[in-house]
Every structure is written in C-alpha cells, then in structure tokens.
Design an enzyme around this catalytic site. Structure first.
Site, PDB file in Angstrom:
ATOM      1  N   GLU A   1    -120.227 -57.837  57.449  1.00 37.72           N
ATOM      2  CA  GLU A   1    -119.110 -58.694  57.062  1.00 37.72           C
ATOM      3  C   GLU A   1    -119.468 -60.173  57.157  1.00 37.72           C
ATOM      4  O   GLU A   1    -119.069 -60.976  56.307  1.00 37.72           O
ATOM      5  CB  GLU A   1    -117.884 -58.390  57.917  1.00 37.72           C
ATOM      6  CG  GLU A   1    -117.258 -57.018  57.658  1.00 37.72           C
ATOM      7  CD  GLU A   1    -116.741 -56.865  56.230  1.00 37.72           C
ATOM      8  OE1 GLU A   1    -116.489 -57.883  55.560  1.00 37.72           O
ATOM      9  OE2 GLU A   1    -116.602 -55.713  55.777  1.00 37.72           O
TER      10      GLU A   1
ATOM     11  N   TYR B   1    -125.064 -71.375  54.347  1.00 37.35           N
ATOM     12  CA  TYR B   1    -124.006 -71.420  55.371  1.00 37.35           C
ATOM     13  C   TYR B   1    -124.568 -71.019  56.734  1.00 37.35           C
ATOM     14  O   TYR B   1    -124.190 -69.997  57.303  1.00 37.35           O
ATOM     15  CB  TYR B   1    -122.851 -70.500  54.981  1.00 37.35           C
ATOM     16  CG  TYR B   1    -121.987 -71.016  53.867  1.00 37.35           C
ATOM     17  CD1 TYR B   1    -121.686 -72.363  53.755  1.00 37.35           C
ATOM     18  CD2 TYR B   1    -121.425 -70.149  52.924  1.00 37.35           C
ATOM     19  CE1 TYR B   1    -120.873 -72.834  52.737  1.00 37.35           C
ATOM     20  CE2 TYR B   1    -120.613 -70.620  51.903  1.00 37.35           C
ATOM     21  CZ  TYR B   1    -120.344 -71.959  51.808  1.00 37.35           C
ATOM     22  OH  TYR B   1    -119.541 -72.419  50.809  1.00 37.35           O
TER      23      TYR B   1
ATOM     24  N   TYR C   1    -109.755 -62.580  57.789  1.00 37.81           N
ATOM     25  CA  TYR C   1    -110.312 -61.535  56.921  1.00 37.81           C
ATOM     26  C   TYR C   1    -111.283 -60.638  57.683  1.00 37.81           C
ATOM     27  O   TYR C   1    -111.163 -59.402  57.686  1.00 37.81           O
ATOM     28  CB  TYR C   1    -111.032 -62.114  55.690  1.00 37.81           C
ATOM     29  CG  TYR C   1    -111.952 -61.072  55.097  1.00 37.81           C
ATOM     30  CD1 TYR C   1    -111.421 -60.033  54.339  1.00 37.81           C
ATOM     31  CD2 TYR C   1    -113.308 -61.047  55.400  1.00 37.81           C
ATOM     32  CE1 TYR C   1    -112.231 -59.005  53.877  1.00 37.81           C
ATOM     33  CE2 TYR C   1    -114.121 -60.029  54.949  1.00 37.81           C
ATOM     34  CZ  TYR C   1    -113.578 -59.014  54.187  1.00 37.81           C
ATOM     35  OH  TYR C   1    -114.375 -57.996  53.750  1.00 37.81           O
TER      36      TYR C   1
ATOM     37  N   ASP D   1    -109.454 -60.504  51.080  1.00 36.59           N
ATOM     38  CA  ASP D   1    -110.512 -61.385  50.592  1.00 36.59           C
ATOM     39  C   ASP D   1    -110.209 -61.777  49.144  1.00 36.59           C
ATOM     40  O   ASP D   1    -109.135 -61.490  48.625  1.00 36.59           O
ATOM     41  CB  ASP D   1    -111.880 -60.704  50.707  1.00 36.59           C
ATOM     42  CG  ASP D   1    -112.065 -59.641  49.644  1.00 36.59           C
ATOM     43  OD1 ASP D   1    -111.051 -59.128  49.117  1.00 36.59           O
ATOM     44  OD2 ASP D   1    -113.222 -59.318  49.333  1.00 36.59           O
TER      45      ASP D   1
END
Length: 267
Positions: free
Chosen positions: A33, A78, A116, A134
DNA sequence: AACCCGTGGAC
DNA sequence: TGTCCAAGGGT
C-alpha cells in the site's frame, strides 16, 4: 443482483493475480500500500519484490540502515514514503513486538499511513469494516451515482467513505475494497472506460446522462514550478565527489553531484 | 485549506 | 514537446 454481488462477481472474473494479493501478511500488505501510493502497479511491483526479498519481515526492515532503505527506494519518487516506512517498521518492531497493529485506529496513527492506507490495511489484512477510498473508488462512484463533490477534499472523503460502508454491507471488507479499486483501475478507467461491457451500465448515472467524461469533478492541481539543477562531475582516477542533500527539500538524504540551482536552464 | 513531495506512461 | 496524473500523506 445487488451492487456488492455484481461487483464481487466482476472481481472474481477479472482481478489481476498480483503478488500482494497472495499473502495475508500485514507487513507485506502494508508495504504494498505504501509503494502504490500515487504510483502505478506496473511501476511499483519491482520495488515490492525487492523489498520483500531484502526484508522478509518487518523486523528485518526495522533493523536495516535508513540509507539502505532509501537506496532500495531509489527511482520510485516521494522519498518521504521510504523514511516513514522505515520509521514505522521500527515502531512496530519496538513498540508492538514486531506484530503489526490490527485496528484502524492504531494503524492510522503510524507515519505514512493516512485514511486510505489505514482503511486498506485494516480491511485487507484484518477484515475490519473500513473504507479505502482512493482515486479509483472516487472516480467509479462519482460516475455511478452522479456525485459532483470535487476531490480530493476532506468533504469528498467523508461523503464517499459513508457510501462505501453502506454498499459494502456484509461483504468481506478487504475483498470488497479491493474489488472497488480494481474495478476503477481496469473497467471504470479515467479515459475511455469500458461502458459497453460494464456490468453496471444499466444503472450508471454518468452513462445515462452522457457525462462520463465530466465526472469525477476534480480540484485543479497546484501549478508546478520547474527547477534547473546544474551538476559538476568532479572525479579523479579512483574517486567521485558526491554530496548528501540534508536540507528539507526534494531528494532529502539522497546523494548527488555538487550543483548550482538556477532559475533558467544553462546559466 | 493549500502546497509540497517524484517518476514515468499516455496522449 | 507539453500536459496530465496515478492504490496519498505530511505540514
């Protein structure tokens, strides 16, 4: 056939055989995830395999050096995800005895886990009735019900969470959430969704109104700035000069050549 | 609430 | 070639 039944039948027939669906290990479900946040499945899957291979358990990940974790993450983008991943692994190893917390409330307190991801882990790994809204879910339901609340936003998140929990009924939460996500990804796609072959095409608001291309309503993204990095490659026979980015900025903690940043290309 | 964080594929 | 944006979260 009700909504959940139709969706679950579609999922059973069309789901992709993804590796993270073949495990019940909360650590691997959590890892998948985090990797898939704002990241396409095809791009993230090699990293999922690299991490599960290098760190078979969350304690292995916790015991790794942060530089090694970030290096394994290199190329995914990220990078705060990698730092939070490592920090959370250490917290689970040290404060939870290496056993991943099993409730939405506990999971949501961990770094790098928002509404989420907490819902996804709680439902998929532990069967808790929680929503996992999402972008795929938002798109599908916005079209199907004709909901115009702009997303992403807190208002939309709450509105869609309530709808998902209602639609879920007594279905298995993890299976239902994954079915919803997979349906958005494969069937109710952003561009040219497969409405002709859609099991919901007789009751879809957007299709009936000819508004498939107008939904979902999206908040406009913040304008992006372009930055120019001019690197100096400084080396001798044996050595290459690198520096670490310690500032609170893009690529924090990663290594790079010495550079100057300019407002225009090629000063 | 608005802005920031990355990379790569689709068009 | 430029624009959009994906299994979001932190601040």
């Amino acid at each position: 056939m009700d909504f959940a039944g139709t969706l679950l039948n579609w999922y059973n027939d069309n789901k992709r055989p993804l590796a993270f669906r073949a495990t019940t290990d909360p650590y691997k479900i959590w890892l998948s995830e985090i990797i898939l946040q704002q990241t396409r499945v095809e791009q993230g899957m090699p990293y999922y395999h690299s991490f599960t291979n290098a760190y078979p358990t969350i304690v292995d990940l916790a015991n790794a050096h942060e530089d090694a974790v970030i290096r394994l993450w290199q190329g995914l983008g990220y990078y705060s995800r990698a730092r939070n991943l490592h920090q959370t692994a250490k917290i689970v190893a040290n404060q939870y005895g290496g056993k991943f917390p099993s409730t939405y409330t506990e999971i949501a307190q961990l770094k790098g886990i928002g509404p989420y991801t907490a819902g996804a882990i709680a439902s998929i790994a532990f069967g808790e009735k929680a929503a996992a809204v999402d972008g795929n879910v938002y798109r599908f339901l916005a079209r199907y019900f004709g909901i115009e609340t702009p997303a992403p936003s807190e208002k939309a998140r709450k509105e869609f969470t309530a709808i998902v929990l209602d639609l879920m009924g007594n279905a298995h939460p993890g299976t239902f959430n994954q079915a919803l996500i997979e349906f958005g990804a494969l069937q109710c796609k952003p561009q040219s969704p497969a409405c002709l072959l859609c099991p919901f095409n007789s009751s879809c608001y957007a299709l009936a109104k000819g508004r498939v291309n107008e939904l979902p309503v999206k908040n406009k993204m913040a304008a992006r700035r372009t930055r120019y990095f001019n690197y100096f490659i400084i080396k001798n026979d044996k050595q290459l000069l690198l520096q670490q980015r310690t500032a609170k900025d893009i690529w924090q903690q990663l290594y790079e050549f010495p550079l100057v940043e300019t407002k225009e290309p090629h000063p």
